[in-house]
Structure formats: C-alpha cells, structure tokens
Design a protein around this motif. Structure first.
Motif, PDB file in Angstrom:
ATOM      1  N   VAL A 137       0.845  -1.212   0.000  1.00  0.00           N
ATOM      2  CA  VAL A 137       0.000   0.000   0.000  1.00  0.00           C
ATOM      3  C   VAL A 137       0.870   1.249   0.000  1.00  0.00           C
ATOM      4  CG1 VAL A 137      -1.667   1.330   1.363  1.00  0.00           C
ATOM      5  CG2 VAL A 137      -1.963  -1.139   1.044  1.00  0.00           C
ATOM      6  N   ALA A 138       1.948   1.225   0.815  1.00  0.00           N
ATOM      7  CA  ALA A 138       2.835   2.395   0.876  1.00  0.00           C
ATOM      8  C   ALA A 138       3.503   2.658  -0.476  1.00  0.00           C
ATOM      9  CB  ALA A 138       3.906   2.185   1.949  1.00  0.00           C
ATOM     10  N   ALA A 139       3.931   1.573  -1.134  1.00  0.00           N
ATOM     11  CA  ALA A 139       4.552   1.743  -2.443  1.00  0.00           C
ATOM     12  C   ALA A 139       3.574   2.312  -3.448  1.00  0.00           C
ATOM     13  CB  ALA A 139       5.095   0.397  -2.926  1.00  0.00           C
ATOM     14  N   ALA A 140       2.343   1.809  -3.417  1.00  0.00           N
ATOM     15  CA  ALA A 140       1.329   2.312  -4.343  1.00  0.00           C
ATOM     16  C   ALA A 140       1.022   3.786  -4.076  1.00  0.00           C
ATOM     17  CB  ALA A 140       0.056   1.473  -4.220  1.00  0.00           C
ATOM     18  N   ILE A 141       0.933   4.173  -2.787  1.00  0.00           N
ATOM     19  CA  ILE A 141       0.651   5.583  -2.435  1.00  0.00           C
ATOM     20  C   ILE A 141       1.774   6.490  -2.934  1.00  0.00           C
ATOM     21  CG2 ILE A 141       0.432   7.189  -0.508  1.00  0.00           C
ATOM     22  CD1 ILE A 141      -1.014   4.934   0.994  1.00  0.00           C
ATOM     23  N   ALA A 142       3.031   5.997  -2.765  1.00  0.00           N
ATOM     24  CA  ALA A 142       4.162   6.821  -3.205  1.00  0.00           C
ATOM     25  C   ALA A 142       4.130   7.040  -4.711  1.00  0.00           C
ATOM     26  CB  ALA A 142       5.468   6.143  -2.788  1.00  0.00           C
TER      27      ALA A 142
END
Length: 813
Positions: free
Chosen positions: A574-579
């Motif tokens: 999720v963090a990678a996608a948000i970034a």
C-alpha cells in the motif's frame, strides 16, 4: 487248493444265484449232422468281426483272391486279420449293413466266388508239441481267431496273458434255447476239440482244465470224455441245466466256487475261459494251417423246414442260409441272430454272418410271440430274484430312464451280462435289457469323451510346461555362472573397491562416475551380472543440495542483518502504491500548471517563452524523477524480501494506475489543445510536444521501474533511512510466477507508451504544420520562417525521442 481240486475231480458243482428255465427247443436241430451248403452268389466280409481295431486292408477292388488268403493285416492292439472264405474276385469294398441291432454300415469286402473253392498255400505245424509259446500265439493271431461264443475277444490276447493261470475252463454249456452248434460240434469233432484244449494247456500251463457241459447233452459228454481220457489234467464236468449257466462268471462259480470281482476279469482270480468253437479253430490253425473262415451255425425255427446245423462261410448272407434250409416266412416274419434270450432281431436278411454268429432263428408268431406294450412296474421283485449277477434290475431301469449315470455305475450296471432273465420273468413286459444296452453305450460314449478331454488337457499342460521351460532356457542361455576366484583375484577386487571408495569420499561427480566404472569392472571380473548402482551419484546430489541450503541460510542472514524490522506485506504494498500515486499526481499538477501558464500568457518574446518552458519541463522532470527514485528506493531497499506473489500483484496495480494516469493526461492535453480558440504559436506547440514526450517517457519509466523492483544483492547493504517492508521467500515456483507477471506488465507498459507517443507525435505534427498567425500583419515573414523551422526541428526531435524510447522498451523486454 488241493481240497478244491479234489472236490472238482469228484464232480462237485456249486450253485449261482438266480437263473430261469425257459423251454429248451434243442431237439429241432441236434438230431442231424452238420451240413455243407453250396457256395453263395456273393460273400460280404466285414473288416471288423471282433472286439478291437480293424485290420489294415491289403487287397483292392477287382483283385482275385484264393480261399484262406489274408484280406487285412493286424494294425493295432487287439486287431486280428480276416481271410477270404473262398476263391473269387473282389467286386467292391464299401460300407455294408453290420450284424448289429442298429445295422449301422461297416466297411466290408464283397467277393464274388468263382466256384473253384481253391485254397491258398497252407503251412500246418509238423510237430505242434515242439512249438514255443510265442510261435503258437503268433499262429493263433495270424489265423484271425477270436471268441466264437461271446463278444469276440481276440484269442491271441488271452493266450499271451502274463498272469499265472490255475484253471482253464472250456465253456461247452450252451444254455441258450434252440442253439445246438457246440453240442453237435463236440459230437462229431471231439478229438479236434481236445487237441485245441491241449494246445491251450501248452501255452498257458494251467493246473487243471475243466470242461463244463450241461446235463441235457449226454452224447456230447460221452464223446468228450472218450476223447480226453488219455489226459488226466482234463476233467469233463456235468452242470445242471439252468439258464444262464453258460455265462462266464456263472460258469466259474459253478465249477470252482470262485467269484469274479465287480468290473474284473477271470484272469484276476487265475482263471481263463474259452469256447468250444474257439478251441476247434485253434486246432485247425495249428494242425492244418487253416485260418478262421467258417463256423457251425444253428438254423432253426418253426418256419424252417430243415432245421439243423450247417458249416457257413464267414460273409454268407443270412438269406442264403434260410433258403438252403427251406425257409417259409409268415406275415411280419422275424429273423433273430442268436438265441431267443440274448439274440436280436435283424433289420434285413442281407447281412453276412460273422465269427460270433452261432444261431439263426426264424420263429412263427406262436413260437416267439411279439412283446406287448410296456406297463408300469408292479414291484414284484421277480427280476431281482432271476438276476444271476445279484443286481437290482428295477432300480437300474429307473436310473437308466432318468439318465443318472453315476448311480447306475454305483449299482454295478456293467456287471449285467444282458442274459434277459429279468425281462423273461417281468409280468409288465418291460424290455429291461434294451434299457441297459442303450445306457451302457451312452456311458461308454461319455467316458470316451472324458478320456479325450483329459488327454487334450494333458497335452495342453505338457505343451505349456515345455514352452515355459524353453523360455526359461532362453533367458538363462547367456548367463554365466561365476567361476571360483583365487585368493589373489579376490584381493585385487577388494583393492579396487577400496580405491573406488576413497575416490568417492574425496571427489565430486567425476569421482562418482569413476567409482561406478570401477564397480562395473570389478563385477565383470567376478563374472556377476551387471546391475546399475547410483549410490555415489546420489551422495554427490545430496552434497550439492546441502551446499545450496547453506548458501540460502547465509543469504537470509545477510538480508536480516539490517536495523529495520519486517513490516506487514500488505502495508508495504500500500505504501509503495501511495508513493507512486503521489509522484504521478505531482507530475500531473506540474503539467497542468505549465499549461495554465502557457494559456494565460499573451504571446511574448520567443526567448522568454523558451526559457520558461525549459524551466517548467526541468522542474517537472526533476519532481517526477525524485518521486520515482523515492518509490524505487522504497521498493528496492526493503530489508526483508517481499513475497513474490504479492509483489507481482502490487506491480500489476501500479502499472494499471500508471496507464490510467497517462491516458487521462493524454485526454486532458487533447482537450486543452482542442479548446484553444486562437491559434497557438509554433513555439507553444513545441513546448506542448515536449511536455507530452516527457509525460510519455515518465510513464514508461515508471512502469518499467514498477515491473523491475531494484532488489539489493547479497553484497549490498540497504540504506539506513529505509525500513524493510516485507519478507521475501525463495520459492522457485513463486519466482517463476513473478517473472511471468513482470514480463506481462512490461509488455503492457511498452504498448501503452508506444500508443501515447504515436498519438502525441501525430497531434504535435498537426499543430505545428497547421498553425498559422491569426493576422498576417502581426507576424513578419522572417519571424514566420523562423517559427516554421523551429517547429520542424521540434517535430524531428519528438520523433527521434519516441524512436529512442521505443528502442529502450524493446531492450527492456
């Protein structure tokens, strides 16, 4: 034994069970001498006239034969030859009706007499007393002599018996009514009969010979007593007139008080029985050299004008005998071959006489009435009382009708001599003997089929065993038994095995192969069968697996040496996608800002516009790069490896979002270009083309970076400011799936970038080539030419970049 001999010599007679007393009717034919008949028109000589196999035919149609010439030669066991009864020509060799109740055709030789009655050369014995046992047996055999008072058993078989014989019994009883053939034969040829007895004594060497004669033949008794008075071992014994005292087993009981066992023969108890006519034929064969070609037959009955006994040539038709004796048939005349008790009605009088024919009876209806219809058994037990074999005729008849063959054999059906005493006394007129005869034939056929099946099974089993043995021999043919090894050879083998073992411990895969070769050579030296041995190869494989496991553990320890702790896989994704989303959003906002500035700004100096556009592009590019690097750093520097399957899912989501953002950006650009009312300056068009190319390049780069996360190697240390997100597994199957998913994502990104570049290039070209100043007065010719030149350069640069980007995408795939 001595006591029994004394009793026999004293004239002691023992009774047998059962028996009947039918009218004798012997005076019709025993008052005259034996007559000679004229030669018949033809003779029908069957090849089989006895129990056993046919002889081999040695004559052919049209051949002329002499009297006494052999027509067949013995070809199998129990086979005796037949001879020509007179001289003549063989007119045919064909099946003819047989002397049997069924009159089934049998192969016969038809001879037409020539009237000369010419004998062939005869070889009588000069001194019969000096002949050996085998010579006498051979003479009897070649003369074709078989039993002439019963079933026609070959005489040579009885003469060549290997069992010791105590008593030789001569059956001269002739108990059947009407028959007087043996009676008159003993009267007229008693000396020849005694000579035949002495020949059998010479062959068998019995303790005592007993001649049994019924007391109703006084003349025959006197003649035989006189002929045998010089031989103390011949006893003439008179027996009471009871039917069937002439039966073989019954006569043995009468004269010796011994009983033949069930399903046995007289030889089993040391006794042999011969008929009077048979012994006379033996005397003729040895003393005169004559084969058996004629016999005495009684021709009698109320329809015969001259009843009596005649010398009949074998093969003479019954019709010829009847005609010679004055036959006057009555309506529905019956002609019986044999006596009234055991004989059978002939279906035709065109049947030739055989060696076992002793009587031809032609009675009228009063003399021998037709049997009435069969009635139900009244269980009077008269048949059981009359049975000389102590059987149960009524029970046998029931079993015969129901075809219960096993029970018939349990009740000793084959001990029945078919004397007809049971049928003679039956008040219900049941033809019991006919039931027994038919059933015996059926049982014999069934037994023959069983024997045939058993032999077939034995042959099959033998063949199967032979094939299996041959197959085993073929398999073992090339196998060699290991030879005994000396101590030196054994020591060499042991040394070779030790060397192989050392190599296996120190070496790798090559040592395993060398060890296998050494083992094969060692086994070959020992002569053993070579067998594959993969022990050393398996050890090498296990060693390589252990090394791989240690390498993986070392790698895992290196990955875990960072300060960051693993984070939940889902949160990391999720963090990678948000970034990535933030980076794209920032780039999109920057592009919109540039477009807004360009749209709201009036045409200015070309130099300032170019500077502003370059600054905007640099800022957008720098911001996108910073965001991409941040995302890549987050994805690549995770301390713990990420699960391949989840990473592949996250990459797919990122690619989809990137593709969607690029498409939205393109649509927005197209919308902005279409909504511009006034023609845009060529410089602005070039700026827009550059922005579009930057966006397409950024989108392709983001997709490629998403597909190929920058995972650090074992030797690289993760960044200090990056925290590990997820642990990564080393499963080969997950790696393969992740690789496939990444390849698919790269292909999709490449396709999207290519479409975006193509669309943007086409739009920029159209804008550059079609853009014109709103009023020609506002732009000078020199300025117009410069703008066109710049626009062409921008289009060329855009095409080159798009081509380069496409090439990079191909290299990445």
């Amino acid at each position: 034994m001595e006591k029994l001999l004394e009793q026999i010599k004293k004239g002691t007679v023992w009774a047998f069970p059962g028996g009947v007393h039918p009218p004798q009717q012997k005076t019709l034919s025993n008052s005259a001498q034996i007559a000679r008949l004229p030669l018949p028109d033809k003779l029908v000589v069957p090849l089989k006239q006895h129990i056993g196999a046919n002889g081999k035919l040695i004559v052919e149609k049209g051949q002329h034969v002499l009297k006494g010439q052999p027509l067949t030669t013995p070809a199998a066991n129990w086979s005796v030859p037949v001879h020509a009864p007179t001289s003549g020509t063989i007119t045919d060799i064909a099946p003819m009706p047989s002397a049997h109740p069924s009159a089934l055709p049998e192969l016969s030789i038809i001879i037409e007499p020539d009237g000369n009655d010419e004998w062939c050369s005869l070889n009588p014995a000069i001194n019969p007393a000096k002949l050996s046992h085998d010579e006498l047996v051979d003479i009897i055999h070649q003369a074709g002599i078989s039993g002439m008072g019963g079933a026609g058993f070959p005489t040579y078989v009885k003469a060549d018996i290997k069992q010791p014989i105590e008593f030789l019994i001569v059956n001269a009883v002739e108990c059947e009514p009407y028959i007087t053939a043996d009676d008159v034969l003993m009267r007229e040829h008693a000396k020849q009969v005694v000579q035949g007895i002495e020949l059998m004594q010479q062959i068998l060497n019995p303790t005592l010979c007993i001649v049994g004669i019924e007391d109703n033949k006084p003349e025959a008794i006197a003649a035989m007593t006189q002929a045998a008075e010089h031989n103390a071992n011949i006893v003439i014994q008179t027996v009471p007139t009871v039917y069937p005292s002439g039966g073989e087993k019954q006569l043995i009981k009468l004269l010796t008080n011994r009983e033949v066992p069930s399903s046995g023969i007289p030889a089993d108890i040391g006794i042999l029985v011969h008929n009077t006519g048979t012994l006379f034929a033996v005397q003729q064969a040895v003393y005169e050299g004559k084969p058996l070609i004629e016999r005495v037959i009684t021709v009698t009955g109320n329809t015969i004008h001259k009843p009596g006994n005649v010398w009949a040539l074998l093969g003479t038709e019954i019709k010829h005998l009847l005609d010679c004796q004055g036959f006057s048939p009555v309506p529905q005349q019956r002609v019986v071959m044999g006596g009234p008790m055991m004989g059978f009605t002939l279906p035709t009088v065109r049947i030739g006489v055989v060696k076992t024919t002793n009587c031809i009876l032609a009675p009228d209806h009063k003399e021998l009435a037709e049997p009435g219809p069969e009635k139900a058994c009244i269980r009077c037990s008269a048949c059981a009382d009359a049975c000389p074999a102590s059987l149960l005729p009524q029970q046998l008849q029931w079993f015969a009708k129901s075809k219960e063959y096993d029970k018939l054999q349990e009740h000793n059906l084959f001990d029945c001599i078919e004397c007809g005493a049971c049928a003679y006394v039956c008040p219900s007129e049941i033809p019991l003997v006919q039931y027994y005869r038919v059933t015996k034939v059926e049982i014999k056929e069934q037994q023959a089929e069983k024997i045939k099946a058993d032999r077939a099974k034995e042959r099959f089993d033998a063949r199967k065993e032979r094939l299996e043995r041959e197959q085993e021999e073929r398999q073992n043919r090339h196998k060699r038994k290991p030879a005994a090894k000396s101590d030196d050879e054994k020591q060499k083998v042991a040394d070779a095995l030790a060397r192989v073992k050392n190599k296996s411990d120190n070496g790798g895969e090559k040592s395993a192969v060398a060890a296998a070769i050494a083992r094969a050579k060692a086994k070959k030296q020992q002569g053993e069968e070579l067998e594959p041995d993969n022990t050393e190869v398996a050890k090498e494989r296990a060693l390589r697996k252990e090394q791989a496991r240690k390498y993986k553990e070392q790698k895992s320890q290196t990955d875990d040496s960072g300060d960051t702790a693993p984070v939940d896989d889902k949160k990391s994704a999720v963090a990678a996608a948000i970034a990535r989303a933030k980076a794209k959003k920032a780039a999109q906002a920057q592009d919109e800002q540039v477009k807004t500035d360009d749209a709201n700004t009036a045409p200015a100096d070309d130099k300032k516009s170019a500077v502003a556009a370059a600054i905007a592009r640099a800022k957008a590019k720098k911001a996108a790069q910073a965001q991409d690097e941040q995302v890549n750093t987050d994805d690549a520097d995770t301390a713990a490896p990420v699960d391949d399957k989840k990473a592949a899912v996250a990459a797919a989501i990122a690619r989809a979002k990137a593709k969607k953002a690029a498409k939205a950006q393109d649509e927005q650009t197209n919308t902005d270009d279409a909504n511009t009312a006034a023609p845009v300056d060529d410089k602005k068009a070039a700026v827009a083309a550059a922005i579009a190319r930057a966006k397409a390049k950024k989108a392709a780069k983001a997709a490629e970076q998403t597909d190929q996360p920058n995972v650090p190697s074992i030797n690289e240390k993760p960044a200090d400011n990056v925290k590990s997100e997820e642990p990564q597994t080393d499963s080969p199957s997950d790696n393969k799936k992740a690789a496939v998913a990444a390849a698919i994502a790269r292909a999709k990104a490449k396709k999207a970038a290519k479409e975006a570049q193509q669309t943007q290039s086409d739009e920029n070209t159209e804008q550059v080539t079609t853009a014109e100043p709103e009023t020609p007065s506002e732009i000078s010719p020199e300025q117009t030419a410069a703008q066109k030149k710049k626009a062409a350069v921008a289009v060329a640069i855009a095409r080159a970049k798009a081509k380069k980007l496409q090439k990079e995408g191909n290299d990445q795939s």
